[in-house]
Design a protein around this motif. Structure first.
Motif, mmCIF file in Angstrom:
data_model
loop_
_atom_site.group_PDB
_atom_site.id
_atom_site.type_symbol
_atom_site.label_atom_id
_atom_site.label_comp_id
_atom_site.label_asym_id
_atom_site.label_seq_id
_atom_site.Cartn_x
_atom_site.Cartn_y
_atom_site.Cartn_z
ATOM 1 N N ASP A 1 61.786 36.000 32.966
ATOM 2 C CA ASP A 1 60.500 35.531 33.490
ATOM 3 C C ASP A 1 59.956 34.406 32.623
ATOM 4 O O ASP A 1 59.359 33.451 33.120
ATOM 5 C CB ASP A 1 59.483 36.681 33.522
ATOM 6 N N ILE A 2 60.148 34.538 31.292
ATOM 7 C CA ILE A 2 59.682 33.531 30.338
ATOM 8 C C ILE A 2 60.836 33.198 29.392
ATOM 9 O O ILE A 2 61.393 34.089 28.752
ATOM 10 C CB ILE A 2 58.480 34.039 29.506
ATOM 11 N N PHE A 3 61.171 31.924 29.311
ATOM 12 C CA PHE A 3 62.214 31.455 28.389
ATOM 13 C C PHE A 3 61.502 30.761 27.242
ATOM 14 O O PHE A 3 60.740 29.817 27.448
ATOM 15 C CB PHE A 3 63.159 30.497 29.117
ATOM 16 N N VAL A 4 61.725 31.229 26.012
ATOM 17 C CA VAL A 4 61.048 30.682 24.842
ATOM 18 C C VAL A 4 61.981 29.719 24.123
ATOM 19 O O VAL A 4 63.119 30.069 23.793
ATOM 20 C CB VAL A 4 60.589 31.808 23.887
ATOM 21 N N ILE A 5 61.468 28.508 23.885
ATOM 22 C CA ILE A 5 62.242 27.471 23.209
ATOM 23 C C ILE A 5 61.523 27.036 21.944
ATOM 24 O O ILE A 5 60.319 27.224 21.799
ATOM 25 C CB ILE A 5 62.473 26.252 24.137
ATOM 26 N N GLY A 6 62.273 26.428 21.032
ATOM 27 C CA GLY A 6 61.701 25.936 19.782
ATOM 28 C C GLY A 6 61.184 24.518 19.914
ATOM 29 O O GLY A 6 61.418 23.839 20.915
ATOM 30 N N GLU A 7 60.507 24.077 18.880
ATOM 31 C CA GLU A 7 59.901 22.744 18.913
ATOM 32 C C GLU A 7 60.934 21.622 18.875
ATOM 33 O O GLU A 7 60.614 20.488 19.205
ATOM 34 C CB GLU A 7 58.899 22.585 17.770
ATOM 35 N N ASP A 8 62.171 21.930 18.511
ATOM 36 C CA ASP A 8 63.210 20.910 18.462
ATOM 37 C C ASP A 8 63.999 20.813 19.765
ATOM 38 O O ASP A 8 65.043 20.174 19.831
ATOM 39 C CB ASP A 8 64.167 21.164 17.292
ATOM 40 N N TRP A 9 63.487 21.426 20.822
ATOM 41 C CA TRP A 9 64.157 21.403 22.124
ATOM 42 C C TRP A 9 64.345 19.956 22.541
ATOM 43 O O TRP A 9 63.416 19.162 22.534
ATOM 44 C CB TRP A 9 63.289 22.138 23.130
ATOM 45 N N GLY A 10 65.534 19.617 22.916
ATOM 46 C CA GLY A 10 65.839 18.222 23.209
ATOM 47 C C GLY A 10 66.123 17.950 24.671
ATOM 48 O O GLY A 10 65.805 18.750 25.549
ATOM 49 N N THR A 11 66.755 16.817 24.894
ATOM 50 C CA THR A 11 67.053 16.377 26.253
ATOM 51 C C THR A 11 68.556 16.356 26.524
ATOM 52 O O THR A 11 69.030 15.625 27.388
ATOM 53 C CB THR A 11 66.466 14.972 26.504
ATOM 54 N N GLN A 12 69.302 17.186 25.779
ATOM 55 C CA GLN A 12 70.727 17.299 26.042
ATOM 56 C C GLN A 12 70.928 17.980 27.399
ATOM 57 O O GLN A 12 70.046 18.666 27.904
ATOM 58 C CB GLN A 12 71.433 18.122 24.945
#
Length: 147
Positions: free
Chosen positions: A86-97
């Motif tokens: 339901d919720i996917f948690v990502i870090g602040e360094d999530w990029g555009t790969q």
């Protein structure tokens, strides 16, 4: 609500605990994806110090973690589908790969939420490794010079 986050989780530390506790507070079930050594090698210069099986075991021992799911390919859509996120948690360094954009598109299409978190400035596995290496070098006895 099922919350899913992914990472290496090498040298488990207070920053990991803060992240996982925060993730758990967002829903009822926390699922954690753990990157295999091969996956980590694709985006970090060094493989983890702690083997995958032990990283999984450490995460399974935490009361805030309900599901631990190793992943062996650098993509996140299959993990999101497997846990019915339901919720996917990502870090602040999530990029555009491509692997980031793929899961982003999937989650938006499915009407799921993406939550971005800041890293805990108190520590990181990289910082711990650097400290250990520095201490090791500082305590090394000088080589005897032979002339």
């Amino acid at each position: 609500m099922i919350v899913y986050t992914v990472g290496t989780f090498d040298l488990l530390h207070v920053g990991h605990l803060a992240l996982l506790n925060h993730c758990k507070s967002l829903g009822d079930v926390l699922a954690v994806g753990v990157a295999s050594d091969e996956v980590v090698n694709l985006y970090k210069p060094n493989v983890p110090v702690v083997p995958l099986e032990q990283r999984v075991e450490m995460l399974q021992a935490l009361s805030c973690v309900d599901i631990v799911r190793p992943y062996h390919e650098l993509e996140y859509v299959s993990g999101c589908i497997a846990v019915d996120v339901d919720i996917f948690v990502i870090g602040e360094d999530w990029g555009t790969q491509a692997h980031n954009l793929d899961v982003d598109a999937y989650l938006r299409e499915m009407g799921k939420e993406i939550a971005q978190v800041r890293y805990n400035p108190r520590t990181s596995s990289t910082r711990i490794k650097q400290m250990v290496l520095a201490q090791s070098q500082a305590h090394r006895k000088p080589e005897l010079m032979v002339s």
